[in-house]
Design a protein around this motif. Structure first.
Motif, PDB file in Angstrom:
ATOM      1  N   ILE A 200       0.852  -1.191   0.000  1.00  0.00           N
ATOM      2  CA  ILE A 200       0.000   0.000   0.000  1.00  0.00           C
ATOM      3  C   ILE A 200       0.888   1.243   0.000  1.00  0.00           C
TER       4      ILE A 200
ATOM      5  N   SER B 194      -2.551   0.180  -4.361  1.00  0.00           N
ATOM      6  CA  SER B 194      -2.248  -1.194  -3.961  1.00  0.00           C
ATOM      7  C   SER B 194      -1.494  -1.833  -5.114  1.00  0.00           C
TER       8      SER B 194
ATOM      9  N   ALA C 155      -6.661   2.134  -5.303  1.00  0.00           N
ATOM     10  CA  ALA C 155      -7.396   1.273  -4.387  1.00  0.00           C
ATOM     11  C   ALA C 155      -8.240   2.056  -3.390  1.00  0.00           C
ATOM     12  N   GLY C 156      -8.190   3.388  -3.433  1.00  0.00           N
ATOM     13  CA  GLY C 156      -8.964   4.168  -2.480  1.00  0.00           C
ATOM     14  C   GLY C 156      -8.448   5.587  -2.396  1.00  0.00           C
TER      15      GLY C 156
ATOM     16  N   ASP D  89      -4.045  -6.754   3.606  1.00  0.00           N
ATOM     17  CA  ASP D  89      -4.194  -5.339   3.306  1.00  0.00           C
ATOM     18  C   ASP D  89      -4.148  -4.510   4.586  1.00  0.00           C
TER      19      ASP D  89
ATOM     20  N   LEU E 178     -10.708   2.600   1.544  1.00  0.00           N
ATOM     21  CA  LEU E 178     -10.415   1.657   0.475  1.00  0.00           C
ATOM     22  C   LEU E 178     -11.653   1.385  -0.350  1.00  0.00           C
TER      23      LEU E 178
ATOM     24  N   VAL F  92      -1.681  -1.457   5.199  1.00  0.00           N
ATOM     25  CA  VAL F  92      -2.171  -0.111   5.496  1.00  0.00           C
ATOM     26  C   VAL F  92      -1.519   0.419   6.767  1.00  0.00           C
TER      27      VAL F  92
ATOM     28  N   ASN G 117     -10.872  -4.621   2.917  1.00  0.00           N
ATOM     29  CA  ASN G 117      -9.478  -4.999   3.086  1.00  0.00           C
ATOM     30  C   ASN G 117      -9.368  -6.247   3.952  1.00  0.00           C
TER      31      ASN G 117
ATOM     32  N   VAL H 167      -4.795   6.199  -2.623  1.00  0.00           N
ATOM     33  CA  VAL H 167      -4.248   4.955  -2.089  1.00  0.00           C
ATOM     34  C   VAL H 167      -3.947   4.035  -3.265  1.00  0.00           C
TER      35      VAL H 167
END
Length: 384
Positions: free
Chosen positions: A283, A322, A327-328, A358, A350, A362, A354, A320
């Motif tokens: 992440i 991944s 991913a977010g 994940d 996210l 994070v 997750n 974010v």
């Protein structure tokens, strides 16, 4: 070349993966210029490409003038290393003034006005004086200029593009935020090394640094990032081919021509793009103007999104990743006790549930962000 290979090449070339830079300055030299209109998050863009540089380290480099912040390229705020700014400004200036021409006319900035204002600003910052935007405005107004609003912004920008002003030592407001100051361009780049290159040498240097750090990328990507024409970029590629044969190579993908360093093409043998906790995805919390996003135009979509996007309501706008894929979104909030920052809370949302892996990844990203700020960092509760 597959999509995951393209992403891995970009992650490693931009030093979001090992080997990372030793310092923020080295990270900046690799990328040549880093978009920096959001100063707090732009510090993070440099830091996360290093082993352990902190926000204070980046601020110190800016204060000492090793890293400078100015309008260049498209134009918008960028960090540029002191050694690179003289030639990059000279290469960019004609296109920047052309791009700003309509606003210059709208705000009454003709050649005579620009020249007179440059004289005022040169005198204002001579001898190591560093002034805020408001202080520059006062000097211009005392000299009879209508230096407010858009007119003020473009008088200052004209001076930056023309090599009159550049960033000075930031000052901290009573609330703790850093504020930009302006200083003499010549005084701040006095320690820059090397003779002034020719335009061809500058074109070759820009193309080599761009594709060397951001490849695989297209000619259009480089042109839109740099503010130069596609013809300029193609000329730069030809010059690199003559000056340093094999330094940049071509690869076809999705019906388009991409350019990259030979060693950045594809994944390192025996490695995959998954570099996180116990083989889980890694992440990365990147700002929405990070070079991993803004370094591309035509081929930006490969990371899975259209950022930078402005959010609706209270949704965060930073990105974010991944394993290099959208991913977010995220943002930070500083919790203070009096004048002291007690902790940083990260609102991380996210786009998919997750799992255990994940979650660990994070938390690792949150911990690293706290180390960058030098304060404890925690993930804000969902819905907070």
């Amino acid at each position: 070349m597959e999509t995951h290979e393209l992403l891995w090449s970009r992650l490693t070339g931009q030093q979001l993966r090992e080997p990372r830079a030793a310092t923020a300055e080295e990270a900046l030299k690799n990328l040549l210029a880093v978009q920096a209109q959001e100063f707090p998050y732009a510090r993070w863009s440099l830091s996360q490409r290093t082993a352990a540089a902190t926000a204070a380290d980046v601020e110190q480099a800016v204060a000492e003038g090793r890293i400078l912040r100015t309008h260049i390229l498209r134009p918008t705020w960028h960090f540029v290393h002191r050694d690179d700014l003289p030639w990059l400004r000279a290469l960019s200036a004609p296109r920047l003034h052309q791009a700003n021409g309509g606003t210059y006319r709208k705000t009454g900035i003709d050649n005579e006005t620009a020249s007179r204002s440059a004289d005022v600003l040169t005198a204002a910052v001579a001898g190591g004086v560093h002034l805020t935007r408001e202080q520059l405005a006062a000097r211009l107004q005392d000299a009879g200029f209508h230096a407010t609003g858009l007119a003020l912004a473009y008088l200052i920008m004209h001076a930056e593009i023309s090599g009159v002003l550049v960033s000075g030592v930031p000052i901290r407001s009573p609330g703790g935020a850093l504020r930009q100051t302006y200083a003499s361009f010549d005084e701040r780049v006095a320690g820059a090394t090397g003779a002034a290159p020719s335009r061809d040498e500058s074109l070759a240097a820009l193309v080599l640094r761009y594709f060397g750090s951001r490849g695989p990328a297209t000619v259009r990507d480089c042109a839109d990032w740099s503010g130069l024409t596609m013809k300029d970029v193609r000329t730069g590629l030809a010059l690199v081919g003559d000056m340093a044969p094999g330094a940049i190579v071509a690869a076809s993908f999705d019906g388009a021509d991409f350019y990259l360093r030979p060693e950045s093409g594809g994944e390192t043998p025996g490695r995959t793009s998954r570099q996180g906790v116990d083989g889980q995805p890694q992440i990365d919390l990147v700002q929405c103007y990070d070079e991993y996003i803004m370094g591309y135009s035509l081929s930006r979509h490969y990371f899975g999104g259209t950022a930078p996007a402005y959010p609706f309501g209270d949704n965060p706008m930073h990105v974010v990743l991944s394993d290099g894929v959208l991913a977010g979104a995220w943002r930070h909030s500083l919790v203070r006790r009096g004048s002291q920052v007690e902790r940083c809370e990260l609102d991380i949302r996210l786009a998919r549930p997750n799992g255990h892996g994940d979650g660990q990844a994070v938390e690792a990203a949150v911990t690293r962000y706290g180390a960058f700020l030098g304060v404890p960092a925690v993930r804000a509760p969902a819905g907070a």
